[in-house]
Write an enzyme that holds these catalytic residues in place. Structure first.
Site, PDB file in Angstrom:
ATOM      1  N   HIS A  52       0.845  -1.203   0.000  1.00 52.99           N
ATOM      2  CA  HIS A  52       0.000   0.000   0.000  1.00 52.99           C
ATOM      3  C   HIS A  52       0.870   1.240   0.000  1.00 52.99           C
ATOM      4  CE1 HIS A  52       0.784  -0.428   4.296  1.00 52.99           C
ATOM      5  NE2 HIS A  52       0.252   0.756   4.540  1.00 52.99           N
ATOM      6  N   HIS A  54       1.447   3.998   1.887  1.00 50.27           N
ATOM      7  CA  HIS A  54       1.950   4.826   2.987  1.00 50.27           C
ATOM      8  C   HIS A  54       3.476   4.990   2.913  1.00 50.27           C
ATOM      9  CE1 HIS A  54      -1.873   4.176   5.604  1.00 50.27           C
ATOM     10  NE2 HIS A  54      -1.976   5.218   4.798  1.00 50.27           N
ATOM     11  N   ASP A  56       5.905   4.926   5.005  1.00 49.66           N
ATOM     12  CA  ASP A  56       6.787   3.971   5.687  1.00 49.66           C
ATOM     13  C   ASP A  56       6.853   2.636   4.941  1.00 49.66           C
ATOM     14  OD1 ASP A  56       4.040   3.657   6.632  1.00 49.66           O
ATOM     15  OD2 ASP A  56       4.802   2.266   8.157  1.00 49.66           O
ATOM     16  N   HIS A  57       6.135   2.523   3.820  1.00 47.37           N
ATOM     17  CA  HIS A  57       6.167   1.297   3.012  1.00 47.37           C
ATOM     18  C   HIS A  57       6.776   1.517   1.622  1.00 47.37           C
ATOM     19  CE1 HIS A  57       3.576  -1.041   5.867  1.00 47.37           C
ATOM     20  NE2 HIS A  57       3.436   0.204   6.287  1.00 47.37           N
ATOM     21  N   HIS A 108      -7.408  -0.698   5.600  1.00 49.25           N
ATOM     22  CA  HIS A 108      -6.372   0.223   6.107  1.00 49.25           C
ATOM     23  C   HIS A 108      -6.198   1.355   5.101  1.00 49.25           C
ATOM     24  CE1 HIS A 108      -2.689   1.538   8.077  1.00 49.25           C
ATOM     25  NE2 HIS A 108      -2.003   1.354   6.968  1.00 49.25           N
ATOM     26  N   ASP A 130      -0.096  -3.770   6.284  1.00 49.04           N
ATOM     27  CA  ASP A 130      -0.727  -3.229   7.493  1.00 49.04           C
ATOM     28  C   ASP A 130      -2.185  -3.663   7.626  1.00 49.04           C
ATOM     29  OD1 ASP A 130       1.626  -1.936   8.089  1.00 49.04           O
ATOM     30  OD2 ASP A 130       0.877   0.089   7.717  1.00 49.04           O
ATOM     31  N   HIS A 168       4.724  -4.468  10.960  1.00 47.82           N
ATOM     32  CA  HIS A 168       5.016  -3.708  12.186  1.00 47.82           C
ATOM     33  C   HIS A 168       5.111  -4.638  13.398  1.00 47.82           C
ATOM     34  CE1 HIS A 168       4.487   0.480  10.759  1.00 47.82           C
ATOM     35  NE2 HIS A 168       3.597  -0.045   9.923  1.00 47.82           N
TER      36      HIS A 168
HETATM   37 FE    FE Z   1       2.780   0.996   8.123  1.00 53.53          FE
HETATM   38 ZN    ZN Z   2       0.116   1.788   6.514  1.00 51.27          ZN
END
Ligand code: FE
Ligand code: ZN
Length: 257
Positions: A52, A54, A56-57, A108, A130, A168
Protein backbone atom coordinates in the site's frame (compact mmCIF):
# COMPACT_ATOMS: atom_id res chain seq x y z
CA UNK A 1 15.44 -19.73 1.36
CA UNK A 2 15.84 -17.11 4.08
CA UNK A 3 13.17 -14.77 5.40
CA UNK A 4 14.67 -11.90 7.39
CA UNK A 5 13.03 -8.94 9.14
CA UNK A 6 15.06 -5.73 8.78
CA UNK A 7 14.01 -3.30 11.52
CA UNK A 8 13.34 0.26 10.36
CA UNK A 9 11.96 3.45 11.87
CA UNK A 10 10.24 2.95 15.25
CA UNK A 11 8.61 -0.43 14.72
CA UNK A 12 8.57 -1.37 11.02
CA UNK A 13 10.02 -4.56 9.58
CA UNK A 14 11.23 -4.54 5.98
CA UNK A 15 11.06 -8.24 5.06
CA UNK A 16 13.84 -9.62 2.90
CA UNK A 17 13.41 -13.02 1.26
CA UNK A 18 16.41 -14.56 -0.50
CA UNK A 19 17.76 -17.78 -1.97
CA UNK A 20 21.41 -17.02 -1.18
CA UNK A 21 21.88 -15.12 -4.44
CA UNK A 22 18.70 -13.27 -5.34
CA UNK A 23 16.35 -11.37 -3.04
CA UNK A 24 13.00 -9.70 -2.85
CA UNK A 25 11.95 -7.07 -0.33
CA UNK A 26 8.47 -6.16 0.84
CA UNK A 27 7.45 -2.55 1.58
CA UNK A 28 10.89 -0.92 1.78
CA UNK A 29 10.07 2.32 3.58
CA UNK A 30 13.80 3.02 3.88
CA UNK A 31 16.45 1.91 1.34
CA UNK A 32 19.43 1.99 3.72
CA UNK A 33 18.85 -1.13 5.86
CA UNK A 34 17.96 -3.06 2.69
CA UNK A 35 21.12 -1.97 0.89
CA UNK A 36 23.22 -2.83 3.93
CA UNK A 37 21.68 -6.32 4.11
CA UNK A 38 22.13 -6.90 0.36
CA UNK A 39 25.76 -5.88 0.52
CA UNK A 40 26.68 -7.89 3.59
CA UNK A 41 25.12 -11.08 2.19
CA UNK A 42 26.14 -10.44 -1.43
CA UNK A 43 22.55 -10.53 -2.73
CA UNK A 44 21.07 -9.17 -5.94
CA UNK A 45 17.69 -7.47 -5.40
CA UNK A 46 15.28 -8.77 -8.06
CA UNK A 47 11.92 -7.51 -6.89
CA UNK A 48 10.16 -5.05 -4.62
CA UNK A 49 6.63 -5.97 -3.50
CA UNK A 50 4.49 -3.08 -2.26
CA UNK A 51 1.26 -3.61 -0.31
CA UNK A 52 0.00 0.00 0.00
CA UNK A 53 0.96 3.62 -0.50
CA UNK A 54 1.95 4.83 2.99
CA UNK A 55 5.39 6.50 3.19
CA UNK A 56 6.79 3.97 5.69
CA UNK A 57 6.17 1.30 3.01
CA UNK A 58 7.37 3.04 -0.18
CA UNK A 59 10.00 5.57 0.99
CA UNK A 60 12.92 3.44 -0.25
CA UNK A 61 11.40 2.19 -3.51
CA UNK A 62 12.99 4.72 -5.89
CA UNK A 63 16.47 4.49 -4.36
CA UNK A 64 16.42 0.68 -4.41
CA UNK A 65 15.11 0.51 -7.97
CA UNK A 66 17.75 2.97 -9.14
CA UNK A 67 20.56 1.15 -7.32
CA UNK A 68 19.62 -2.41 -8.28
CA UNK A 69 17.25 -2.37 -11.27
CA UNK A 70 14.74 -4.39 -9.24
CA UNK A 71 11.24 -4.78 -10.68
CA UNK A 72 8.50 -3.13 -8.61
CA UNK A 73 5.06 -4.68 -8.08
CA UNK A 74 2.25 -2.81 -6.34
CA UNK A 75 -1.47 -2.27 -5.94
CA UNK A 76 -3.57 -1.34 -8.97
CA UNK A 77 -5.44 1.49 -7.33
CA UNK A 78 -2.87 3.42 -5.27
CA UNK A 79 -0.20 6.02 -5.95
CA UNK A 80 3.15 4.18 -5.95
CA UNK A 81 6.46 5.53 -7.37
CA UNK A 82 6.49 4.69 -11.11
CA UNK A 83 7.36 2.51 -12.94
CA UNK A 84 5.35 -0.15 -11.10
CA UNK A 85 3.57 -3.24 -12.39
CA UNK A 86 0.07 -3.05 -10.98
CA UNK A 87 -1.74 -5.98 -9.40
CA UNK A 88 -5.24 -6.80 -8.17
CA UNK A 89 -7.25 -9.72 -6.77
CA UNK A 90 -6.40 -13.05 -8.38
CA UNK A 91 -3.31 -11.87 -10.28
CA UNK A 92 -0.44 -14.34 -10.15
CA UNK A 93 3.24 -13.44 -10.33
CA UNK A 94 6.44 -15.42 -9.99
CA UNK A 95 9.32 -13.97 -8.00
CA UNK A 96 12.54 -15.89 -7.17
CA UNK A 97 10.74 -18.91 -8.61
CA UNK A 98 7.95 -18.59 -6.03
CA UNK A 99 4.34 -18.24 -7.17
CA UNK A 100 2.43 -15.42 -5.44
CA UNK A 101 -1.30 -14.78 -5.70
CA UNK A 102 -2.64 -11.29 -5.03
CA UNK A 103 -5.48 -10.75 -2.57
CA UNK A 104 -7.34 -7.42 -2.42
CA UNK A 105 -7.62 -6.39 1.23
CA UNK A 106 -9.11 -2.87 1.37
CA UNK A 107 -9.63 -1.28 4.78
CA UNK A 108 -6.37 0.22 6.11
CA UNK A 109 -6.11 1.93 2.70
CA UNK A 110 -8.65 1.60 -0.08
CA UNK A 111 -6.36 -0.26 -2.52
CA UNK A 112 -4.28 -2.37 -0.11
CA UNK A 113 -3.17 -5.76 -1.46
CA UNK A 114 -1.58 -8.85 0.12
CA UNK A 115 0.73 -11.44 -1.46
CA UNK A 116 0.12 -15.14 -0.79
CA UNK A 117 2.49 -17.98 -1.69
CA UNK A 118 1.25 -21.51 -1.06
CA UNK A 119 4.70 -23.07 -1.50
CA UNK A 120 7.51 -21.67 0.62
CA UNK A 121 9.72 -24.14 2.53
CA UNK A 122 6.77 -26.49 2.97
CA UNK A 123 4.34 -23.93 4.38
CA UNK A 124 2.29 -21.12 2.88
CA UNK A 125 3.43 -17.53 3.32
CA UNK A 126 1.43 -14.31 3.47
CA UNK A 127 2.79 -10.77 3.14
CA UNK A 128 -0.14 -8.79 4.53
CA UNK A 129 1.31 -5.28 5.02
CA UNK A 130 -0.73 -3.23 7.49
CA UNK A 131 -3.93 -5.29 7.18
CA UNK A 132 -3.35 -8.03 9.75
CA UNK A 133 -0.96 -7.73 12.69
CA UNK A 134 -0.28 -10.26 15.38
CA UNK A 135 -3.09 -9.62 17.86
CA UNK A 136 -4.46 -6.70 15.86
CA UNK A 137 -5.31 -5.15 12.50
CA UNK A 138 -4.54 -1.93 10.68
CA UNK A 139 -6.35 1.28 11.44
CA UNK A 140 -9.16 2.18 9.05
CA UNK A 141 -7.65 5.24 7.38
CA UNK A 142 -9.51 4.90 4.08
CA UNK A 143 -11.80 1.89 4.17
CA UNK A 144 -14.98 1.01 6.04
CA UNK A 145 -15.42 -1.53 8.83
CA UNK A 146 -17.40 -3.73 6.39
CA UNK A 147 -14.49 -3.69 3.92
CA UNK A 148 -11.91 -4.49 6.58
CA UNK A 149 -13.99 -7.30 8.04
CA UNK A 150 -14.38 -8.82 4.56
CA UNK A 151 -10.62 -8.47 3.97
CA UNK A 152 -9.76 -10.13 7.28
CA UNK A 153 -12.29 -12.90 6.56
CA UNK A 154 -10.37 -13.69 3.36
CA UNK A 155 -7.08 -13.92 5.25
CA UNK A 156 -8.67 -15.99 8.04
CA UNK A 157 -9.76 -18.55 5.42
CA UNK A 158 -6.14 -19.28 4.39
CA UNK A 159 -4.54 -22.51 5.69
CA UNK A 160 -3.90 -22.45 9.45
CA UNK A 161 -0.17 -23.04 9.01
CA UNK A 162 0.24 -19.97 6.76
CA UNK A 163 3.08 -17.77 8.05
CA UNK A 164 1.68 -14.28 8.64
CA UNK A 165 4.37 -11.76 7.76
CA UNK A 166 3.31 -8.33 9.04
CA UNK A 167 5.14 -5.05 8.60
CA UNK A 168 5.02 -3.71 12.19
CA UNK A 169 6.10 -4.98 15.60
CA UNK A 170 2.89 -3.93 17.33
CA UNK A 171 2.31 -7.28 19.00
CA UNK A 172 2.69 -6.42 22.70
CA UNK A 173 0.44 -3.36 22.59
CA UNK A 174 -2.08 -5.32 20.51
CA UNK A 175 -2.08 -8.13 23.06
CA UNK A 176 -2.62 -5.72 25.93
CA UNK A 177 -5.83 -4.65 24.21
CA UNK A 178 -6.74 -8.24 23.27
CA UNK A 179 -6.52 -9.20 26.95
CA UNK A 180 -8.90 -6.37 27.83
CA UNK A 181 -11.39 -7.78 25.32
CA UNK A 182 -10.90 -11.45 26.23
CA UNK A 183 -9.37 -11.62 29.72
CA UNK A 184 -10.14 -15.34 30.08
CA UNK A 185 -8.69 -16.57 26.76
CA UNK A 186 -6.04 -19.02 28.05
CA UNK A 187 -4.30 -19.28 24.68
CA UNK A 188 -4.04 -15.49 24.55
CA UNK A 189 -2.56 -15.30 28.06
CA UNK A 190 0.04 -17.92 27.13
CA UNK A 191 0.88 -16.26 23.80
CA UNK A 192 1.21 -12.90 25.48
CA UNK A 193 3.76 -14.32 27.93
CA UNK A 194 5.76 -15.85 25.08
CA UNK A 195 5.78 -12.61 23.09
CA UNK A 196 6.80 -10.61 26.18
CA UNK A 197 9.81 -12.92 26.57
CA UNK A 198 10.75 -12.55 22.89
CA UNK A 199 10.62 -8.77 23.09
CA UNK A 200 12.64 -8.75 26.33
CA UNK A 201 15.36 -10.49 24.29
CA UNK A 202 14.86 -7.96 21.49
CA UNK A 203 13.61 -10.71 19.16
CA UNK A 204 10.70 -10.28 16.70
CA UNK A 205 7.34 -11.82 17.54
CA UNK A 206 6.78 -12.36 13.81
CA UNK A 207 5.96 -14.16 11.62
CA UNK A 208 2.79 -15.37 13.29
CA UNK A 209 0.42 -17.88 11.67
CA UNK A 210 -3.23 -17.81 10.65
CA UNK A 211 -4.01 -20.59 13.15
CA UNK A 212 -2.36 -18.63 15.97
CA UNK A 213 -4.20 -15.44 15.07
CA UNK A 214 -7.55 -17.24 14.92
CA UNK A 215 -7.01 -18.24 18.55
CA UNK A 216 -5.84 -14.88 19.93
CA UNK A 217 -6.60 -11.94 17.62
CA UNK A 218 -9.82 -10.13 18.63
CA UNK A 219 -10.23 -8.75 15.10
CA UNK A 220 -10.44 -12.30 13.69
CA UNK A 221 -12.71 -13.34 16.57
CA UNK A 222 -15.49 -10.74 16.48
CA UNK A 223 -18.08 -13.47 15.93
CA UNK A 224 -17.18 -15.15 19.24
CA UNK A 225 -19.96 -14.76 21.80
CA UNK A 226 -17.63 -13.25 24.41
CA UNK A 227 -16.41 -10.57 22.01
CA UNK A 228 -19.92 -9.75 20.83
CA UNK A 229 -20.85 -9.19 24.47
CA UNK A 230 -17.73 -7.11 25.15
CA UNK A 231 -18.54 -4.90 22.15
CA UNK A 232 -22.08 -4.41 23.41
CA UNK A 233 -20.75 -3.47 26.85
CA UNK A 234 -18.31 -1.01 25.22
CA UNK A 235 -20.79 1.14 23.29
CA UNK A 236 -24.17 -0.58 23.23
CA UNK A 237 -23.65 -2.01 19.75
CA UNK A 238 -26.04 -4.70 18.50
CA UNK A 239 -24.21 -7.96 19.34
CA UNK A 240 -25.91 -9.78 16.45
CA UNK A 241 -24.59 -7.36 13.81
CA UNK A 242 -21.20 -8.66 12.57
CA UNK A 243 -20.03 -5.38 11.04
CA UNK A 244 -21.21 -3.28 13.99
CA UNK A 245 -19.36 -5.55 16.43
CA UNK A 246 -16.19 -5.33 14.33
CA UNK A 247 -16.53 -1.52 14.12
CA UNK A 248 -17.02 -1.28 17.88
CA UNK A 249 -13.92 -3.36 18.65
CA UNK A 250 -11.87 -1.28 16.19
CA UNK A 251 -13.12 1.96 17.78
CA UNK A 252 -12.42 0.59 21.27
CA UNK A 253 -8.82 -0.18 20.25
CA UNK A 254 -8.38 3.34 18.82
CA UNK A 255 -9.02 4.86 22.24
CA UNK A 256 -7.46 2.11 24.39
CA UNK A 257 -4.42 2.97 26.49
FE1 FE B 1 2.78 1.00 8.12
ZN1 ZN C 1 0.12 1.79 6.51
Amino acid sequence: MNLTPLPAFQDNYLWLLDDGNRALVVDPGDARPVQAALQSAGLQLEAILVTHHHPDHIGGVDALRDATGAKVWGPARETIPEPVTRLAEGDRIEVLGLPFTVIDVPGHTSGHIAYYCDLFDGRPLLFCGDTLFSGGCGRLFEGTPAQMLASLDKLAALPADTRVVCTHEYTLSNLKFALAVEPHNAELIHYSERCTELRAQDRPTLPSSIGQELRINPFLRTREAGIRQAAQAFNGTDPADDVAVFAAVREWKNTFR
